[in-house]
Design an enzyme around this catalytic site. Structure first.
Site, short mmCIF file in Angstrom:
data_model
loop_
_atom_site.label_atom_id
_atom_site.label_comp_id
_atom_site.label_asym_id
_atom_site.label_seq_id
_atom_site.Cartn_x
_atom_site.Cartn_y
_atom_site.Cartn_z
N ASP A 1 -4.62 -1.47 12.01
CA ASP A 1 -3.69 -2.32 12.55
C ASP A 1 -2.22 -1.89 12.92
O ASP A 1 -1.35 -2.52 13.36
CB ASP A 1 -3.72 -3.64 11.52
CG ASP A 1 -3.16 -3.45 10.18
OD1 ASP A 1 -2.98 -2.11 9.90
OD2 ASP A 1 -2.88 -4.27 9.50
N LYS B 1 -6.81 -8.43 5.49
CA LYS B 1 -6.61 -7.60 4.59
C LYS B 1 -5.45 -8.03 3.78
O LYS B 1 -4.11 -7.92 4.29
CB LYS B 1 -6.34 -6.15 5.09
CG LYS B 1 -5.90 -5.29 3.92
CD LYS B 1 -7.02 -4.27 3.44
CE LYS B 1 -7.04 -2.95 4.29
NZ LYS B 1 -6.81 -1.78 3.73
N GLU C 1 -10.02 -3.49 -2.79
CA GLU C 1 -9.84 -2.09 -2.47
C GLU C 1 -8.76 -1.54 -3.53
O GLU C 1 -7.79 -2.25 -3.87
CB GLU C 1 -9.01 -2.18 -1.10
CG GLU C 1 -8.73 -0.63 -0.51
CD GLU C 1 -8.25 -0.52 0.78
OE1 GLU C 1 -8.75 -1.65 1.69
OE2 GLU C 1 -7.68 0.39 1.39
N ASP D 1 -6.53 -6.02 -1.11
CA ASP D 1 -6.14 -4.42 -1.50
C ASP D 1 -5.14 -4.67 -2.55
O ASP D 1 -4.13 -5.05 -2.39
CB ASP D 1 -5.68 -3.90 -0.20
CG ASP D 1 -5.35 -2.43 -0.45
OD1 ASP D 1 -5.64 -1.97 -1.48
OD2 ASP D 1 -5.08 -1.64 0.73
N LYS E 1 -2.76 -8.02 0.88
CA LYS E 1 -2.26 -7.24 -0.23
C LYS E 1 -1.72 -7.76 -1.50
O LYS E 1 -1.07 -9.10 -1.33
CB LYS E 1 -0.96 -6.31 0.51
CG LYS E 1 -1.36 -5.42 1.79
CD LYS E 1 -1.83 -4.35 1.44
CE LYS E 1 -1.92 -3.21 2.22
NZ LYS E 1 -2.64 -2.15 1.76
N ASP F 1 -9.80 3.55 -1.97
CA ASP F 1 -8.77 4.37 -1.20
C ASP F 1 -8.09 5.46 -1.30
O ASP F 1 -8.52 6.77 -1.06
CB ASP F 1 -8.04 3.03 -0.42
CG ASP F 1 -7.08 3.47 0.62
OD1 ASP F 1 -6.93 4.67 1.10
OD2 ASP F 1 -6.10 2.64 0.74
N ASP G 1 -9.90 -0.89 9.68
CA ASP G 1 -8.41 -1.37 9.25
C ASP G 1 -7.58 -0.23 9.89
O ASP G 1 -6.75 0.29 9.51
CB ASP G 1 -8.31 -1.23 7.68
CG ASP G 1 -6.95 -1.58 7.20
OD1 ASP G 1 -6.28 -2.42 8.09
OD2 ASP G 1 -6.43 -0.85 6.07
N THR H 1 -3.19 -6.79 8.40
CA THR H 1 -2.49 -6.86 7.08
C THR H 1 -1.60 -7.81 6.49
O THR H 1 -0.72 -8.33 7.50
CB THR H 1 -2.02 -5.44 6.65
OG1 THR H 1 -2.85 -4.55 6.87
CG2 THR H 1 -1.30 -5.37 5.46
N CYS I 1 -5.50 3.41 8.40
CA CYS I 1 -4.31 4.03 8.49
C CYS I 1 -3.37 3.63 7.61
O CYS I 1 -3.51 2.81 7.01
CB CYS I 1 -4.16 3.49 10.10
SG CYS I 1 -3.61 1.94 10.50
N ARG J 1 5.41 -0.04 -2.00
CA ARG J 1 6.49 0.03 -1.13
C ARG J 1 6.81 -0.96 -0.09
O ARG J 1 5.90 -1.78 0.18
CB ARG J 1 6.44 1.43 -0.27
CG ARG J 1 5.06 1.47 0.72
CD ARG J 1 4.89 2.74 1.27
NE ARG J 1 3.75 2.49 2.22
CZ ARG J 1 3.60 3.36 3.11
NH1 ARG J 1 4.53 3.83 3.67
NH2 ARG J 1 2.41 3.03 3.81
N LYS K 1 -8.68 7.77 5.62
CA LYS K 1 -7.66 7.68 6.47
C LYS K 1 -7.60 9.14 6.93
O LYS K 1 -7.62 10.08 6.04
CB LYS K 1 -6.54 7.10 5.87
CG LYS K 1 -6.65 5.75 5.25
CD LYS K 1 -5.36 5.24 4.44
CE LYS K 1 -5.63 3.81 4.27
NZ LYS K 1 -4.86 3.35 3.09
MG LIG Z 1 -5.48 0.53 0.95
#
Ligand SMILES: [Mg+2]
Length: 355
Positions: free
Chosen positions: A322, A160, A218, A190, A162, A243, A320, A135, A295, A24, A267
């Site tokens: 942030d 992290k 991840e 991730d 993405k 995750d 994580d 991130t 989160c 997303r 989370k």
């Molecule tokens: Mg994740």
């Protein structure tokens, strides 16, 4: 100390830059806030993030779960009887984990205030400060390199990254970032379920052969593909972090039994709050599996609750959190201090917000 009322509202915070993952793109946080009132005049605060693509929850579903199911189940209960409250919270409606998390953290806020101690102390008080990663959203290579350099310039030494939207380009993305930031920055990757098991083994293997020194990868494959997670974990050297595959303590057990990951990302929005998250941390600890606390796109309200939980537990070794760093402003003051990569716990009772 009795629960007398629960009210639901909205908390909004624009993001500094759009947040992009394989699942997303988001420009602004718009979450549910909740307030739990006690008969001595004290209040507890909570927040739920409607992350439809991950938990299946929306603004409307969270509001209805809290007002029509959770509130009637726990109203009038004594805060001191927290295990009984949590039992009813868990049983009054199936799933709806973010709605439950918001209520759980507000109850814990009140519970710690009841005993006049900071929440992390009540939960175990293992450490007083945390170091979070930040991130780097998935974008073109140049933009990701630029964002990584800005983050390092701001003092972050754990990124992290993405990936997962474009498996072919992901190797290039990670290599370019490693080259730009140098060897001393920790890189977490991730994929947000974006690869097939075979792609994952190929991509991770290539990064290993190129000595990219990735701390962990991840959720490489679809959340429901536990056999795929096992295949990736068995066929790579890099630590694999689950995750989206782990919501509940039962999910954690299954994953550990099948050796389908090396690490677990907890989370609160997935577990339904701190009470269930504690069980996952302890199941993992007994099996020699370390945990990350993560989160969703959340503001300082719920991320502070997660920080208290993380600070309380020895077995949460990766942070994580942030969310507040990505927001233009915070909806609350007080509580843990989010200062660059350092999150410092404070000594006010409860989660610690000034009201
Ligand atoms: Mg994740």
């Amino acid at each position: 100390m009795k629960i007398t009322d629960i009210q639901v509202g909205v908390v909004e915070a624009p993001l500094i830059t759009p947040f992009k993952t394989a699942l997303r793109t988001v420009d602004s946080i718009r979450n549910i806030s909740i307030t739990v009132y006690a008969d001595n005049g004290q209040i507890g605060l909570g927040e739920a993030a409607p992350t439809a693509v991950i938990t299946g929850e929306t603004h409307a579903s969270i509001r209805e779960a809290i007002m029509e199911y959770i509130k009637p189940a726990i109203i009038g209960m004594e805060i001191e009887d927290i295990a009984q409250i949590m039992e009813r919270l868990e049983k009054c409606i199936y799933k709806n984990t973010s709605a439950k998390a918001a209520v759980d953290m507000a109850i814990y806020d009140l519970y710690a205030k009841r005993y006049n101690a900071p929440l992390f102390k009540i939960l175990g008080g293992y450490r007083k400060a945390l170091i979070t990663d930040i991130t780097i959203s998935v974008n073109g290579v140049n933009e990701m390199v630029k964002d990584s350099l800005i983050a390092v310039e701001r003092g972050f030494n754990i990124l992290k990254v993405k990936v997962g939207k474009d498996p072919i380009g992901d190797i290039e993305r990670v290599k370019a970032i490693r080259e730009a930031v140098g060897p001393n920055v920790t890189l977490r990757v991730d994929a947000n379920q974006g690869w097939t098991p075979k792609q994952a083994v190929r991509i991770i293997g290539t990064l290993e052969d190129a000595d990219m020194n990735i701390e962990l990868v991840e959720q490489p494959v679809h959340y429901s593909d536990i056999e795929g997670m096992r295949y990736v974990t068995a066929n790579t050297m890099t630590h694999i972090l689950a995750d989206e595959s782990v919501f509940s303590p039962k999910d954690a057990l299954t994953l550990i039994e099948k050796r389908a990951a090396d690490l677990i990302n907890i989370k609160l929005m997935k577990t339904g709050g701190i009470y269930q998250a504690q069980k996952i941390v302890h199941i993992a600890e007994a099996n020699g599996i370390e945990c990350m606390i993560g989160c969703m796109l959340e503001t300082k309200i719920s991320v502070s609750a997660a920080a208290h939980f993380a600070a309380s537990q020895k077995n949460i070794t990766m942070i994580d959190l942030d969310g507040p760093l990505l927001c233009m402003n915070d909806p609350v003051t007080g509580g843990p201090a989010f200062d660059g990569q350092v999150i410092k716990m404070s000594s006010e009772p409860g989660i610690g917000f000034s009201l």
